[in-house]
Design a protein around this motif. Structure first.
Motif, PDB file in Angstrom:
ATOM      1  N   CYS A   1      98.349   1.779  45.030  1.00  0.00           N
ATOM      2  CA  CYS A   1      97.905   1.656  43.641  1.00  0.00           C
ATOM      3  C   CYS A   1      96.568   0.931  43.532  1.00  0.00           C
ATOM      4  O   CYS A   1      95.975   0.908  42.468  1.00  0.00           O
TER       5      CYS A   1
ATOM      6  N   CYS B   1     102.247   1.560  41.349  1.00  0.00           N
ATOM      7  CA  CYS B   1     103.435   1.158  42.075  1.00  0.00           C
ATOM      8  C   CYS B   1     104.453   0.577  41.110  1.00  0.00           C
ATOM      9  O   CYS B   1     104.079  -0.071  40.143  1.00  0.00           O
TER      10      CYS B   1
ATOM     11  N   LYS C   1     106.570  -2.212  40.021  1.00  0.00           N
ATOM     12  CA  LYS C   1     106.378  -3.621  40.351  1.00  0.00           C
ATOM     13  C   LYS C   1     107.656  -4.389  40.101  1.00  0.00           C
ATOM     14  O   LYS C   1     108.380  -4.110  39.159  1.00  0.00           O
TER      15      LYS C   1
ATOM     16  N   CYS D   1     102.908  -2.799  48.040  1.00  0.00           N
ATOM     17  CA  CYS D   1     103.839  -3.613  47.273  1.00  0.00           C
ATOM     18  C   CYS D   1     105.252  -3.497  47.837  1.00  0.00           C
ATOM     19  O   CYS D   1     105.676  -2.419  48.224  1.00  0.00           O
TER      20      CYS D   1
ATOM     21  N   CYS E   1      96.558  -3.144  47.327  1.00  0.00           N
ATOM     22  CA  CYS E   1      97.666  -2.292  47.753  1.00  0.00           C
ATOM     23  C   CYS E   1      97.115  -0.924  48.149  1.00  0.00           C
ATOM     24  O   CYS E   1      96.239  -0.381  47.480  1.00  0.00           O
TER      25      CYS E   1
END
Ligand SMILES: [Zn+2]
Length: 167
Positions: A20, A80, A82, A52, A17
Motif C-alpha cells: 500500500c 492494506c 489495517k 503490514c 509497506c
C-alpha cells in the motif's frame, strides 16, 4: 553486526509497506514471502517484501497467483487492511488531500443519521476527525472538494449529504 532481513527490506522500501506504500511503523512491519515458505519459497531477498502485519496474515499461504488477484481486485490504489491501532488517519504525504477526502466520506457514511447539519458543525467534526491537525486552508479545500463533487450540499447554514455508495 548483521542486519536483520526486515531491516534490510524496510530500508530498500524506504520505510513504506510494499503493497500500500503507506509508512510502515516497525511494530506493524513483517516479512511477507511472495512464494510462501509452505509452498517452497525461500528466505532470499528477492522472495521477501516488508508489509503490514494484517495483510501478511490475510495473504497467509495463498499462492502467488491468488495474491496477485487480491492486489488486482483493489482496482487501483491498494489499501492494506489495517489493524485498529495502525488505522490513524494519515495527514502527510503527496496524497494527503485525496486520503483525507476519502476518510471524511467514510466517516460521513458511517455516521448516517448523526451527520452534522450545519457548515459549522461539519467543519468542527472534520477537524476532530483529523485530531485538529488540519490547517484552515486544508479544511476549506476539503470542504470545497466535498461541495464540488456534490457530496455536501449547502443551503444557507444547512448541510445535506449525498454520500456515494461503497465501491
Ligand atoms: Zn500496507
Amino acid at each position: 553486526m548483521s542486519t536483520k532481513p526486515i531491516d534490510r527490506l524496510m530500508f530498500a522500501q524506504g520505510g513504506l509497506c510494499f503493497f500500500c506504500q503507506d509508512p510502515l511503523p516497525p511494530s506493524e512491519a513483517t516479512v511477507e514471502h511472495l512464494v510462501a515458505t509452505a509452498n517452497g519459497g525461500t528466505n532470499d531477498f528477492d522472495n521477501c517484501v516488508a508489509c503490514c502485519k494484517t495483510l501478511n496474515s490475510l495473504l497467509g499461504h495463498m499462492s502467488l497467483k491468488e495474491k496477485l488477484r487480491v492486489v488486482l481486485n483493489q482496482k487501483g490504489d491498494f489499501k492494506c487492511p489495517k489493524s485498529a491501532q495502525a488505522a490513524a488517519p494519515k495527514t502527510t504525504g503527496s496524497n494527503g488531500v485525496v486520503d483525507r477526502f476519502e476518510l471524511v466520506i467514510a466517516d460521513l457514511r458511517k455516521r448516517a443519521a448523526t451527520r452534522p447539519r450545519t457548515t459549522k458543525t461539519l467543519k468542527s467534526s472534520i477537524k476532530s476527525l483529523f485530531k485538529k491537525q488540519l490547517t484552515e486552508h486544508e479544511l476549506e479545500s476539503l470542504l470545497g472538494k466535498l461541495k464540488s463533487e456534490g457530496i455536501v450540499n449547502v443551503t444557507g447554514a444547512k448541510v445535506t449529504y449525498e454520500i456515494p455508495a461503497v465501491k
